[in-house]
Write a protein that holds these residues in place. Sequence first.
Motif, PDB file in Angstrom:
ATOM      1  N   GLN A 120      30.990  48.658  29.159  1.00 14.84           N
ATOM      2  CA  GLN A 120      31.959  49.613  28.631  1.00 14.84           C
ATOM      3  C   GLN A 120      32.245  49.364  27.157  1.00 14.84           C
ATOM      4  O   GLN A 120      32.447  50.315  26.383  1.00 14.84           O
ATOM      5  N   ALA A 121      32.246  48.095  26.750  1.00  9.07           N
ATOM      6  CA  ALA A 121      32.515  47.757  25.352  1.00  9.07           C
ATOM      7  C   ALA A 121      31.448  48.318  24.423  1.00  9.07           C
ATOM      8  O   ALA A 121      31.719  48.596  23.245  1.00  9.07           O
ATOM      9  N   PHE A 122      30.242  48.498  24.938  1.00  8.11           N
ATOM     10  CA  PHE A 122      29.160  49.087  24.148  1.00  8.11           C
ATOM     11  C   PHE A 122      29.121  50.610  24.293  1.00  8.11           C
ATOM     12  O   PHE A 122      28.192  51.253  23.803  1.00  8.11           O
ATOM     13  N   GLY A 123      30.105  51.176  24.966  1.00  5.76           N
ATOM     14  CA  GLY A 123      30.174  52.620  25.093  1.00  5.76           C
ATOM     15  C   GLY A 123      29.411  53.178  26.263  1.00  5.76           C
ATOM     16  O   GLY A 123      29.201  54.401  26.352  1.00  5.76           O
ATOM     17  N   GLY A 124      28.975  52.315  27.188  1.00  7.33           N
ATOM     18  CA  GLY A 124      28.211  52.769  28.333  1.00  7.33           C
ATOM     19  C   GLY A 124      26.738  52.906  28.006  1.00  7.33           C
ATOM     20  O   GLY A 124      26.296  52.713  26.871  1.00  7.33           O
ATOM     21  N   VAL A 125      25.955  53.244  29.025  1.00  6.61           N
ATOM     22  CA  VAL A 125      24.501  53.304  28.917  1.00  6.61           C
ATOM     23  C   VAL A 125      24.069  54.713  28.503  1.00  6.61           C
ATOM     24  O   VAL A 125      24.508  55.703  29.078  1.00  6.61           O
ATOM     25  N   ASP A 126      23.178  54.783  27.518  1.00  2.94           N
ATOM     26  CA  ASP A 126      22.639  56.070  27.079  1.00  2.94           C
ATOM     27  C   ASP A 126      21.544  56.576  28.015  1.00  2.94           C
ATOM     28  O   ASP A 126      21.522  57.752  28.379  1.00  2.94           O
ATOM     29  N   LEU A 127      20.632  55.676  28.380  1.00  2.00           N
ATOM     30  CA  LEU A 127      19.515  56.049  29.254  1.00  2.00           C
ATOM     31  C   LEU A 127      19.299  54.941  30.271  1.00  2.00           C
ATOM     32  O   LEU A 127      19.035  53.797  29.891  1.00  2.00           O
ATOM     33  N   GLN A 128      19.418  55.277  31.547  1.00  2.00           N
ATOM     34  CA  GLN A 128      19.270  54.311  32.630  1.00  2.00           C
ATOM     35  C   GLN A 128      17.961  54.547  33.368  1.00  2.00           C
ATOM     36  O   GLN A 128      17.713  55.639  33.889  1.00  2.00           O
ATOM     37  N   LEU A 129      17.107  53.516  33.419  1.00  7.84           N
ATOM     38  CA  LEU A 129      15.910  53.545  34.244  1.00  7.84           C
ATOM     39  C   LEU A 129      16.245  53.030  35.633  1.00  7.84           C
ATOM     40  O   LEU A 129      16.967  52.033  35.773  1.00  7.84           O
ATOM     41  N   LEU A 130      15.686  53.671  36.651  1.00 11.69           N
ATOM     42  CA  LEU A 130      15.905  53.250  38.030  1.00 11.69           C
ATOM     43  C   LEU A 130      14.605  53.325  38.818  1.00 11.69           C
ATOM     44  O   LEU A 130      13.794  54.233  38.614  1.00 11.69           O
ATOM     45  N   GLY A 131      14.437  52.398  39.735  1.00 11.66           N
ATOM     46  CA  GLY A 131      13.518  52.558  40.838  1.00 11.66           C
ATOM     47  C   GLY A 131      14.360  52.836  42.071  1.00 11.66           C
ATOM     48  O   GLY A 131      15.591  52.953  41.988  1.00 11.66           O
ATOM     49  N   VAL A 132      13.732  52.930  43.223  1.00  8.55           N
ATOM     50  CA  VAL A 132      14.486  53.152  44.455  1.00  8.55           C
ATOM     51  C   VAL A 132      13.845  52.350  45.574  1.00  8.55           C
ATOM     52  O   VAL A 132      12.619  52.249  45.661  1.00  8.55           O
ATOM     53  N   GLY A 133      14.678  51.736  46.400  1.00 11.99           N
ATOM     54  CA  GLY A 133      14.179  50.972  47.535  1.00 11.99           C
ATOM     55  C   GLY A 133      13.839  51.872  48.708  1.00 11.99           C
ATOM     56  O   GLY A 133      14.230  53.050  48.761  1.00 11.99           O
ATOM     57  N   GLY A 134      13.130  51.323  49.657  1.00  9.06           N
ATOM     58  CA  GLY A 134      12.730  52.081  50.826  1.00  9.06           C
ATOM     59  C   GLY A 134      13.894  52.563  51.668  1.00  9.06           C
ATOM     60  O   GLY A 134      13.746  53.513  52.460  1.00  9.06           O
ATOM     61  N   ASN A 135      15.072  51.945  51.505  1.00 10.45           N
ATOM     62  CA  ASN A 135      16.266  52.404  52.222  1.00 10.45           C
ATOM     63  C   ASN A 135      17.186  53.226  51.331  1.00 10.45           C
ATOM     64  O   ASN A 135      18.311  53.541  51.711  1.00 10.45           O
ATOM     65  N   GLY A 136      16.711  53.562  50.129  1.00 10.97           N
ATOM     66  CA  GLY A 136      17.493  54.404  49.230  1.00 10.97           C
ATOM     67  C   GLY A 136      18.384  53.656  48.266  1.00 10.97           C
ATOM     68  O   GLY A 136      19.152  54.283  47.524  1.00 10.97           O
ATOM     69  N   HIS A 137      18.280  52.317  48.216  1.00 15.24           N
ATOM     70  CA  HIS A 137      19.153  51.595  47.283  1.00 15.24           C
ATOM     71  C   HIS A 137      18.686  51.768  45.849  1.00 15.24           C
ATOM     72  O   HIS A 137      17.493  51.916  45.575  1.00 15.24           O
ATOM     73  N   ILE A 138      19.625  51.776  44.923  1.00 16.21           N
ATOM     74  CA  ILE A 138      19.349  51.734  43.490  1.00 16.21           C
ATOM     75  C   ILE A 138      20.120  50.565  42.906  1.00 16.21           C
ATOM     76  O   ILE A 138      21.254  50.303  43.304  1.00 16.21           O
ATOM     77  N   GLY A 139      19.502  49.843  41.918  1.00 18.32           N
ATOM     78  CA  GLY A 139      19.995  48.512  41.670  1.00 18.32           C
ATOM     79  C   GLY A 139      19.850  47.795  42.993  1.00 18.32           C
ATOM     80  O   GLY A 139      18.867  47.950  43.722  1.00 18.32           O
ATOM     81  N   PHE A 140      20.837  46.999  43.345  1.00 16.90           N
ATOM     82  CA  PHE A 140      20.890  46.432  44.694  1.00 16.90           C
ATOM     83  C   PHE A 140      22.063  47.024  45.474  1.00 16.90           C
ATOM     84  O   PHE A 140      22.655  46.366  46.331  1.00 16.90           O
ATOM     85  N   ASN A 141      22.394  48.277  45.182  1.00 17.11           N
ATOM     86  CA  ASN A 141      23.456  48.961  45.918  1.00 17.11           C
ATOM     87  C   ASN A 141      22.884  49.457  47.238  1.00 17.11           C
ATOM     88  O   ASN A 141      22.220  50.499  47.299  1.00 17.11           O
ATOM     89  N   GLU A 142      23.130  48.692  48.284  1.00 21.05           N
ATOM     90  CA  GLU A 142      22.568  48.976  49.598  1.00 21.05           C
ATOM     91  C   GLU A 142      23.291  50.148  50.268  1.00 21.05           C
ATOM     92  O   GLU A 142      24.386  50.541  49.846  1.00 21.05           O
ATOM     93  N   PRO A 143      22.685  50.740  51.296  1.00 20.92           N
ATOM     94  CA  PRO A 143      23.348  51.834  52.018  1.00 20.92           C
ATOM     95  C   PRO A 143      24.766  51.450  52.446  1.00 20.92           C
ATOM     96  O   PRO A 143      25.004  50.339  52.942  1.00 20.92           O
ATOM     97  N   GLY A 144      25.679  52.372  52.232  1.00 21.78           N
ATOM     98  CA  GLY A 144      27.089  52.137  52.545  1.00 21.78           C
ATOM     99  C   GLY A 144      27.915  51.711  51.358  1.00 21.78           C
ATOM    100  O   GLY A 144      29.146  51.650  51.455  1.00 21.78           O
ATOM    101  N   THR A 145      27.287  51.413  50.225  1.00 27.83           N
ATOM    102  CA  THR A 145      28.033  51.038  49.029  1.00 27.83           C
ATOM    103  C   THR A 145      28.851  52.229  48.539  1.00 27.83           C
ATOM    104  O   THR A 145      28.293  53.315  48.329  1.00 27.83           O
ATOM    105  N   PRO A 146      30.144  52.065  48.331  1.00 34.57           N
ATOM    106  CA  PRO A 146      30.951  53.188  47.823  1.00 34.57           C
ATOM    107  C   PRO A 146      30.455  53.642  46.455  1.00 34.57           C
ATOM    108  O   PRO A 146      30.052  52.826  45.619  1.00 34.57           O
ATOM    109  N   PHE A 147      30.493  54.925  46.227  1.00 37.66           N
ATOM    110  CA  PHE A 147      30.001  55.463  44.966  1.00 37.66           C
ATOM    111  C   PHE A 147      30.853  55.058  43.769  1.00 37.66           C
ATOM    112  O   PHE A 147      30.398  55.145  42.629  1.00 37.66           O
ATOM    113  N   ASP A 148      32.109  54.643  44.009  1.00 39.69           N
ATOM    114  CA  ASP A 148      32.958  54.215  42.900  1.00 39.69           C
ATOM    115  C   ASP A 148      32.954  52.705  42.714  1.00 39.69           C
ATOM    116  O   ASP A 148      33.749  52.169  41.943  1.00 39.69           O
TER     117      ASP A 148
END
Length: 253
Positions: A120-148
């Motif tokens: 946040q101190a850097f003003g947030g991310v301008d461009l975020q690269l993502l892959g996706v896991g076989g269960n739909g996780h992004i980063g290591f946010n596993e299924p059931g992770t709250p969106f907030d």
Amino acid sequence: MLQIFPDTSTIAEHVSATLVAKIQSKPDAVLGLATGGTMEPIYAQFVAHAHRVNLDVSRLTSFNLDEYIGLSPDHPKSYSAYMREHLFSHLGFDTSRLHLPDGMTQDLEAHCKAYAAHIQAFGGVDLQLLGVGGNGHIGFNEPGTPFDCPCHVVELAEQTRIDNSRFFAEGLMVPRSAITMGMAEIMQAREIVLVATGEAKAQIMAEWYQQDVTERIPFTALKRHPRARIILDEAAASLLPPEARQQRMVAVG
């Protein structure tokens, strides 16, 4: 926006060109970076492209998505080591601007809060690269992770550990937990590029296409992002409905 490319090579060329254009237009951009097999050809192509155009990356700031808990930055299977091998050591980055979670931190909760605050101190991310896991996780946010959910510690799903075991030598265990940028930080990025390649991602891509936004499939959250692109090769798109594949085919050449 969904884009389908013929193969991983054309995806790497396209994403590399996207990164180069972003940096040329904003030399002090903040990039969110990912790891894994999907990113390797992208980083290789980006390095080659950057050398061809003499791209200045010294003013860039980067934040990586995640890191295994218990692996030091010099551990060969840490994401710090991955980033040095595939990207950081090949171009003139200012190392003080390259940020990854610390897998050896003693106070995990404080470190997660500090990492989120640093973004946040850097003003947030301008461009975020993502892959996706076989269960739909992004980063290591596993299924059931709250969106907030902000940056946090996660116990890795068994399927995630199985999927990632291919990166570890026989007899070495995949760590059971990690620090990950949260869904909150990911969704606050101004632009997102998610890449999925190979037949192993076809089923989750079909589920993503068919499902409404749900925490059971974390990357469905990207349907709510105004500037998120989902980039697939033919193999990853193979289970999408024919009309989806035909209408969104991208001509390359």
